[in-house]
Every structure is written in structure tokens, then in C-alpha cells.
Write a protein that holds these residues in place. Structure first.
Motif, PDB file in Angstrom:
ATOM      1  N   GLY A  10       0.623  -1.284   0.039  1.00 52.95           N
ATOM      2  CA  GLY A  10       0.131   0.028   0.113  1.00 52.95           C
ATOM      3  C   GLY A  10       0.926   1.110  -0.186  1.00 52.95           C
ATOM      4  N   ILE A  11       0.073   2.256  -0.248  1.00 51.88           N
ATOM      5  CA  ILE A  11       0.771   3.563  -0.197  1.00 51.88           C
ATOM      6  C   ILE A  11      -0.042   4.375   0.642  1.00 51.88           C
ATOM      7  CG2 ILE A  11       1.761   3.618  -2.569  1.00 51.88           C
ATOM      8  CD1 ILE A  11      -0.480   5.453  -3.726  1.00 51.88           C
ATOM      9  N   PHE A  21       8.369   3.149  -4.606  1.00 50.37           N
ATOM     10  CA  PHE A  21       8.098   3.201  -6.054  1.00 50.37           C
ATOM     11  C   PHE A  21       6.873   3.518  -6.526  1.00 50.37           C
ATOM     12  CE2 PHE A  21       7.242   0.632  -9.885  1.00 50.37           C
ATOM     13  CZ  PHE A  21       8.067   1.382 -10.914  1.00 50.37           C
ATOM     14  N   ALA A  22       5.926   2.583  -6.067  1.00 49.95           N
ATOM     15  CA  ALA A  22       4.444   2.676  -6.463  1.00 49.95           C
ATOM     16  C   ALA A  22       3.869   3.949  -6.167  1.00 49.95           C
ATOM     17  CB  ALA A  22       3.717   1.476  -5.655  1.00 49.95           C
ATOM     18  N   GLU A  23       4.402   4.703  -4.882  1.00 50.74           N
ATOM     19  CA  GLU A  23       3.650   5.925  -4.376  1.00 50.74           C
ATOM     20  C   GLU A  23       4.299   7.080  -5.553  1.00 50.74           C
ATOM     21  OE1 GLU A  23       4.761   9.080  -1.074  1.00 50.74           O
ATOM     22  OE2 GLU A  23       4.598   7.084  -0.481  1.00 50.74           O
ATOM     23  N   PHE A  24       5.418   7.007  -5.741  1.00 49.92           N
ATOM     24  CA  PHE A  24       6.118   8.041  -6.418  1.00 49.92           C
ATOM     25  C   PHE A  24       5.423   7.843  -8.067  1.00 49.92           C
ATOM     26  CE2 PHE A  24      10.033   8.690  -3.748  1.00 49.92           C
ATOM     27  CZ  PHE A  24       9.338   9.282  -2.948  1.00 49.92           C
ATOM     28  N   LEU A  25       5.503   6.663  -8.573  1.00 49.89           N
ATOM     29  CA  LEU A  25       4.998   6.288 -10.084  1.00 49.89           C
ATOM     30  C   LEU A  25       3.794   6.728 -10.004  1.00 49.89           C
ATOM     31  CD1 LEU A  25       5.671   5.301 -12.745  1.00 49.89           C
ATOM     32  CD2 LEU A  25       5.100   3.057 -11.925  1.00 49.89           C
ATOM     33  N   SER A  26       2.943   6.159  -9.200  1.00 50.69           N
ATOM     34  CA  SER A  26       1.204   6.432  -9.404  1.00 50.69           C
ATOM     35  C   SER A  26       0.995   8.048  -9.187  1.00 50.69           C
ATOM     36  CB  SER A  26       0.392   5.784  -8.185  1.00 50.69           C
ATOM     37  OG  SER A  26       1.072   6.207  -6.842  1.00 50.69           O
ATOM     38  N   VAL A  27       1.653   8.741  -8.486  1.00 49.80           N
ATOM     39  CA  VAL A  27       1.541  10.276  -8.444  1.00 49.80           C
ATOM     40  C   VAL A  27       1.922  10.909  -9.590  1.00 49.80           C
ATOM     41  CG1 VAL A  27       2.165  12.332  -7.302  1.00 49.80           C
ATOM     42  CG2 VAL A  27       1.612  10.295  -6.109  1.00 49.80           C
ATOM     43  N   TYR A  28       3.125  10.477 -10.251  1.00 49.84           N
ATOM     44  CA  TYR A  28       3.621  11.165 -11.492  1.00 49.84           C
ATOM     45  C   TYR A  28       2.716  10.676 -12.835  1.00 49.84           C
ATOM     46  CZ  TYR A  28       6.433  10.967 -15.736  1.00 49.84           C
ATOM     47  OH  TYR A  28       6.934  11.428 -17.143  1.00 49.84           O
ATOM     48  N   LEU A  29       2.145   9.409 -12.611  1.00 49.86           N
ATOM     49  CA  LEU A  29       1.094   9.082 -13.580  1.00 49.86           C
ATOM     50  C   LEU A  29      -0.245   9.823 -13.656  1.00 49.86           C
ATOM     51  CD1 LEU A  29       1.644   5.267 -13.617  1.00 49.86           C
ATOM     52  CD2 LEU A  29       2.374   6.828 -15.645  1.00 49.86           C
ATOM     53  N   TYR A  51      -5.116   9.331  -2.583  1.00 55.76           N
ATOM     54  CA  TYR A  51      -3.889   9.748  -2.070  1.00 55.76           C
ATOM     55  C   TYR A  51      -3.208  10.464  -3.298  1.00 55.76           C
ATOM     56  CZ  TYR A  51       1.075  10.089  -0.678  1.00 55.76           C
ATOM     57  OH  TYR A  51       2.193  10.582  -0.341  1.00 55.76           O
ATOM     58  N   LYS A  52      -3.314  11.986  -3.241  1.00 54.05           N
ATOM     59  CA  LYS A  52      -2.519  12.795  -4.273  1.00 54.05           C
ATOM     60  C   LYS A  52      -3.131  12.598  -5.581  1.00 54.05           C
ATOM     61  CE  LYS A  52       1.769  13.681  -1.679  1.00 54.05           C
ATOM     62  NZ  LYS A  52       3.298  13.806  -1.786  1.00 54.05           N
ATOM     63  N   GLY A  53      -4.600  12.348  -5.702  1.00 50.55           N
ATOM     64  CA  GLY A  53      -5.169  12.048  -6.916  1.00 50.55           C
ATOM     65  C   GLY A  53      -5.164  10.596  -7.416  1.00 50.55           C
ATOM     66  N   VAL A  54      -4.513   9.698  -6.580  1.00 49.40           N
ATOM     67  CA  VAL A  54      -4.321   8.126  -7.001  1.00 49.40           C
ATOM     68  C   VAL A  54      -5.343   7.420  -6.159  1.00 49.40           C
ATOM     69  CG1 VAL A  54      -3.117   6.171  -6.556  1.00 49.40           C
ATOM     70  CG2 VAL A  54      -2.034   8.281  -7.284  1.00 49.40           C
ATOM     71  N   ASN A  55      -6.284   6.709  -6.776  1.00 46.81           N
ATOM     72  CA  ASN A  55      -7.374   6.049  -6.118  1.00 46.81           C
ATOM     73  C   ASN A  55      -6.684   4.982  -5.206  1.00 46.81           C
ATOM     74  OD1 ASN A  55      -9.339   7.293  -7.798  1.00 46.81           O
ATOM     75  ND2 ASN A  55      -8.738   6.504  -9.482  1.00 46.81           N
ATOM     76  N   LEU A  56      -7.233   4.483  -4.200  1.00 47.76           N
ATOM     77  CA  LEU A  56      -6.586   3.486  -3.462  1.00 47.76           C
ATOM     78  C   LEU A  56      -8.151   2.575  -3.199  1.00 47.76           C
ATOM     79  CD1 LEU A  56      -4.687   5.136  -0.589  1.00 47.76           C
ATOM     80  CD2 LEU A  56      -4.022   4.640  -2.986  1.00 47.76           C
ATOM     81  N   VAL A  57      -7.616   1.435  -3.467  1.00 44.69           N
ATOM     82  CA  VAL A  57      -8.649   0.038  -3.059  1.00 44.69           C
ATOM     83  C   VAL A  57      -8.145  -0.722  -2.172  1.00 44.69           C
ATOM     84  CG1 VAL A  57      -9.921  -1.734  -3.967  1.00 44.69           C
ATOM     85  CG2 VAL A  57      -9.643   0.339  -5.380  1.00 44.69           C
TER      86      VAL A  57
END
Length: 364
Positions: A10-11, A21-29, A51-57
């Protein structure tokens, strides 16, 4: 694109390299205009669905089952991903999710980061290692694209499975504005301590490093950052070295400013990881202008080349703990920082993933 990321704890990151890595990449995308979903265990402390525009499930991971709970967590994640209409599904690692390969979404392009050689980890018994070899095979066969984060892993997969993987390492942001005031809370002086940052796993050679440091007889502090209380091996290390006042176990720390400054001002930064891949903590150490002394293996050498010292036993650590320090090897530090800027910049790595995703979608 609609992108899903599975295989992490999780992030925001509170665990390790894949999670960061998942946190940084997902926010970038998301910042590039894409929809991104990251799967998270239901017990993580961050509970918001965004989280910063990333959907969390959030999916159930029965932690009372220990490591076996991860299989159930991955099952729930893949069942959800199968119905989510993703264009891209990025799997980080393959340890447990590959047994559910038949649940992979049919319409998404499945990309798998193959991580390191998981079956070499000494914490696993014969049967688990055997399973991990099968899991590796299943990941290769069920993925549309496999990603290697190390040239050595790329060579291994090509030789074993006759596949050509995409090579994308990990990235970091160069750190060039140190501030010694950050050290006060840790009660250390600039260049007056050594350190390591790692998960408490045997294959990270933490015991070897600490044995060597004690054997060397240095009275300067040695800082250990990682969740030593969180597993039996970590607690064993705390107990073993409790009589050595210079060894300080500081627990987990995700404050990047603190970590950057600690690495920068360390007399030496020991990197003991030995099981495959380009380790994110090594790239971050290089980006923080740390003077690195690394475990002698092909994976670390592929990144550091001749710009570090290497150890393979307690005696070599003991010798380094007394005879080498950062001020005498700034040429190593500067060359490694330049590598980060040219080869391992976060922007470059993120752009490489985005390019791979876009190409994969066009071909599907």
C-alpha cells in the motif's frame, strides 16, 4: 490510460522499496493525466480512498495468518482488478499473486516487475524456495511484458526463459542541499558515525556488517534504520548487540529529509543487500551523496561499478570500519551522484514506465 498497480503493502509508503516506487510512480502518472489505482491492505494506517489523486482500493489481508495472509490479499486484489477495466495492470513482484494467474484481467496488458531472485532468500525453507521458482515461471508465462530492474536480472531471465525483458531500474532525486541541523535529534555529529538502512532480513547481511563493526573496535556510533522490532530476526539483532553501546537501532523512518541528511553526513554507508535487482535504497544512498561500502555481488557492482568499496565477510567490514571514511573518497561519491543524474533520475525512470505503458497499449 486506466492503470492498476498490485503487489504492494500500500501507499503512502510505510514498508519498503516497492511501496515507495508505487507511491512515486502513481502520483507521477496522475500528474500526466492518467487514472491510477493502487491496491492496499485494509489494515494500513492511511485510510482515505484518494492519495494525491491516486485511487486506493483496500482489500483484506488477514495478518494473523502471517505471510500466508498475502495469498488471500492478492486473491482479493486480482478479483477486483479483473472487473476494473484497466488498460494496464502493473504487478510488482510475483511471490504470491502468481498462483491466481487465471484471475488476471483478460483485456488489460499485464506487466510484471520481476524483482530479485526471491528463491535465494535464506529465510525461506526448501519447500518455499521450490514454490518461488514455480511462481517465477508462472509470472513469466502469464505476463504480457516482464520488467527487469537490473541488467543482471535481465540476463538471468533471458538465459533461463529465453525472453527479452524491458530493463527499467529505480530512480531517486539528487540531494544537494544538506543541512547538519537534522542530525541533532539523532545525537550524532557530521562524519562521526556510520549507518545502514534496510529491512531486517538475513540476506541483507546486517549481522555481518554489525559483527564487523564491533570487531573493528570503532567507538563511533553505528545507526541502524529499519523495523528491528517487527520480526524475529530484527529482535535477535537487538538482543545480540545490546551490550554494544555504539550500535543504535532507531526503528523505521520515512522522513526523507532526515534520511537524506543522515546518509550525506555518514562517515560510511553500508549496503548489505545481496539477493538480486537494483535496490531502491542503494540508488537513494547514491543520490544522497553517501560514501557506499557494499556487499560484494554482481547486482551491487552493476550499479556502483568501481566507485565503492566491497565486502564479503566480517573481517573486511572490520577493516573498513577503521580505515576508510567519506572525506578521502569524494571522487566515488561524485561519480555515483552523476550516475543518478544520468541513469537513475526519478523523472527518467518514470518516463520510461510511461513510454512502456503507452507502447504496450498501442500494440494491444
Amino acid at each position: 490510460m486506466n492503470i492498476g498497480i498490485i503487489g504492494t503493502k500500500g501507499i503512502p509508503n510505510r514498508y519498503g522499496g516497492f511501496e515507495q516506487f508505487a507511491e512515486f510512480l502513481s502520483v507521477y502518472l496522475v500528474e500526466k493525466g492518467h487514472s491510477v489505482t493502487v491496491y492496499c491492505p485494509n489494515h494500513q494506517s492511511y485510510k482515505s480512498k484518494i492519495y494525491k489523486g491516486v485511487n486506493l482500493v483496500f482489500k483484506t489481508e488477514p495478518s494473523f495468518l502471517g505471510p500466508s495472509g498475502q495469498f488471500i490479499y492478492d486473491f482479493h486484489c486480482l478479483r477486483h482488478a479483473r472487473k476494473a477495466d484497466f488498460d494496464i495492470l502493473l504487478q510488482l513482484g510475483y511471490t504470491s499473486n502468481t498462483i491466481w494467474w487465471f484471475l488476471l484481467p483478460k483485456n488489460a496488458v499485464v506487466l510484471s516487475n520481476m524483482d530479485g531472485l526471491e528463491w535465494q532468500r535464506v529465510k525461506y525453507n526448501y519447500f518455499v524456495r521450490r514454490f518461488l521458482r514455480i511462481a517465477e515461471y508462472l509470472a513469466v508465462k502469464s505476463s504480457d511484458i516482464c520488467i527487469s530492474d537490473s541488467i543482471e536480472i535481465k540476463k538471468y531471465l533471458r538465459n533461463k526463459y529465453k525472453i527479452d525483458t524491458a530493463f527499467i531500474a529505480y530512480g531517486a532525486v539528487p540531494f544537494e542541499q544538506p543541512e547538519a541541523s537534522f542530525l541533532k535529534k539523532y545525537e550524532v555529529e557530521p562524519y562521526g558515525y556510520s549507518m545502514l538502512i534496510a529491512r531486517m532480513e538475513k540476506e541483507n547481511n546486517i549481522e555481518m556488517i554489525l559483527d564487523g563493526y564491533v570487531k573493528g573496535g570503532s567507538e563511533k556510533p553505528f545507526i541502524v534504520i529499519g523495523d528491528a522490532e517487527g520480526n524475529s530476526f530484527g529482535r535477535y539483532l537487538i538482543n545480540k548487540f545490546k551490550a554494544n553501546s555504539q550500535i543504535r537501532f532507531l526503528g523505521q523512518n520515512y522522513n526523507q529529509e532526515d534520511l537524506n541528511n543522515l546518509r550525506f553526513y555518514a562517515r560510511a554507508y553500508f549496503h548489505g543487500h545481496s539477493v538480486g535487482g537494483t535496490n531502491p535504497s542503494l540508488i537513494e544512498a547514491m543520490a544522497s551523496q553517501a560514501f557506499v561500502i557494499a556487499h560484494n555481488n554482481v547486482f551491487n557492482k552493476a550499479v556502483l561499478n568501481d566507485d565503492a568499496f566491497y565486502f564479503k565477510n566480517v573481517e573486511e567490514v572490520a577493516d573498513y570500519s577503521l580505515t576508510v571514511e567519506k572525506k578521502n573518497y569524494l571522487h566515488f561519491v561524485n561519480k555515483n551522484l552523476q550516475k543518478v543524474k544520468e541513469q537513475y533520475s526519478l523523472e527518467k525512470i518514470h518516463q520510461a514506465y510511461l513510454n512502456l505503458f503507452e507502447t504496450a497499449c498501442k500494440k494491444s
